[in-house]
Scaffold this active site. Structure first.
Site: not given
Ligand code: GLU
Length: 467
Positions: A238-242
């Site tokens: 998801s987005k929080r992985h970059g």
């Protein structure tokens, strides 16, 4: 059999890497078998679908080079067709109107939960038939009550689901609009899709869709459900992985070829080969070699591949992509050397095109100030004299080429009894503004006579003023 695959994104966000991998596998499978690849925009969820997202998907496909033979089709343009099929299912006794209210359904659900049963529709209106009632009614598919559905999944193997596990699914809402499972089925049938390659988050829909296809007398496509992509921490990517949006990878300086190569290896293998040209991917791709379990996204490996492709691709191709980044920095390519030459100069030291563009700024525009540390270290007493002599000897050269420039630098160092660095470093700071650049002779060869000479004179004046 003619092979037809499709990529069927819902336009509710950007094209993310999971979607891009699904698209790539579907595209490869069609290309490998000389088949047809369709792009279908599943935009029936009017509240969540946006034009911006459609544009982002098309842009992503285009940037990746995943061309389609048919489409983009838009489901919102096919409502009449879906309505006709819903009517056909009603008329043939494969569907029925259901007037159960929200409250009734909620109560049913609560009872089933209390009894520790799986919540499912109990078939109360199953006998209502095809006469549209006065009050608002949805249409439900009459799922078979006996027997099993067997999916021969090309990735996951055989999956058997008992029909009694599947309840009667809503295929048309109260306002008559079709639901997701119905539209997918009608489209896969009408578009003669032979292979449905999609994320395994859809696996629960598959037996339902197969039952509807059977009711319509349509042939059942082959299914291949791809496992999801995880972040390095094992959670769903998801987005929080970059970066997860395909276009973010462009913005971050990746080449599409690097991302495609990375994605093809994400859950698929061909021996222990890591580097695949597009032609090799097409040649070797088989669904048999897709791994059934989830794979983790590895940024370091993608970066490594990117550097590989920056170094080994045709410089003209790299230059084409670099051009976009040069513009992003507000630079005008017309003010500098040919981008192909910039690529050749900088490719070894650039892991991304963002790095390459940043390292090439001094080739396209004058800098306002020198890197403080580098100036302090190299613009020392006497360096003005070294630079002034370099200037005169460079100015006297009849050809402005690396080799000749190199000779001037080493000859001057020798005649002044200085180490090479005492000549090359002040020169580097003078022309690049900082103490880092590729080989200085190649750098000034590319920068050109006029700019190099002017920048050397400017540095001489700067050193003398500071003294
Ligand atoms: N529209 C669905 C999605 O974006 C895909 C449906 C399918 O591939 O069958 O998840």
């Amino acid at each position: 059999m003619t092979i037809t695959t499709r990529f069927a994104p819902s336009p509710t966000g950007y094209l993310h890497v999971g979607g891009a991998r699904t698209a790539l596998f579907s595209w490869l499978y069609a290309r490998k078998h000389g088949g047809t690849f369709i792009l279908r925009i599943e935009d029936t969820d009017l509240e969540r679908s946006t034009q911006a997202s459609v544009d982002a998907i098309l842009e992503g496909m285009d940037w990746l080079g995943l061309d389609y033979d048919e489409g983009p089709y838009y489901q919102t343009q096919r409502f009449d067709r879906y309505k006709a099929i819903i009517q056909q299912l009603l008329d043939q006794g494969h569907a029925y109107y259901c007037t159960c209210t929200k409250d009734e359904l909620e109560q049913l659900r609560a009872e089933q939960m209390a009894n520790k049963e799986k919540p499912r529709y109990n078939g109360k209106c199953r006998h209502t038939g095809n006469v549209k009632p006065e009050q608002e009614a949805v249409v439900r598919f009459k799922n078979p009550q006996d027997g099993v559905v067997t999916i021969d999944d090309l990735v996951k193997g055989e999956i058997v689901v008992a029909n009694k596990e599947l309840d009667d699914l809503v295929i048309a809402r109260g306002d008559g609009t079709p639901t997701y499972n119905l539209t997918v089925v009608v489209d896969d049938m009408d578009m003669h899709v032979s292979h449905v390659i999609r994320g395994d988050d859809h696996i629960n829909n598959t037996p339902r869709q197969m039952n509807i296809l059977t009711a319509l007398g349509a042939s059942i496509p082959q299914y291949a459900h791809l496992p999801m992509i995880l972040g390095a921490d094992g959670a769903r990517l998801s987005k929080r992985h970059g970066a997860v949006s395909v276009m973010q990878f462009r913005d971050d300086g990746y080449l599409p070829q690097a991302l495609l190569n990375y994605l093809v290896r994400l859950g698929w293998s061909h021996g222990d080969q890591e580097i695949f040209s597009i032609e090799e991917m097409v040649q070797h791709f088989e669904l048999d070699n897709v791994n059934g379990s989830a794979s983790a996204f590895n940024m370091d490996k993608l970066l490594w591949l990117n550097h590989h492709y920056i170094m080994t691709s045709d410089p003209a191709l790299v230059a084409h992509h670099l051009s976009w980044h040069i513009a992003q920095l507000g630079l005008d390519e017309a003010n500098g050397p040919a981008l192909v030459e910039v690529v050749k100069l900088l490719r070894e030291r650039s892991k991304t095109l963002v790095e390459m563009a940043a390292a090439s700024v001094y080739l396209f525009q004058e800098f306002d100030s020198y890197d403080e540390k580098a100036a302090k270290k190299n613009f020392t007493a006497g360096s003005d004299e070294v630079l002034a002599q370099l200037h005169d000897q460079f100015a006297a050269l009849s050809n402005w080429e690396s080799e000749a420039l190199h000779q001037v630098i080493i000859n001057l160092a020798e005649s002044l009894g200085l180490g090479l660095g005492k000549v090359a470093q002040p020169l580097r700071v003078a022309v690049c503004g900082s103490g880092v650049s590729p080989a200085i002779d190649a750098t000034i060869a590319l920068l050109g006579r006029e700019k190099t000479l002017a920048r050397i004179l400017r540095a001489v004046a700067y050193i003398r003023l500071a003294a």
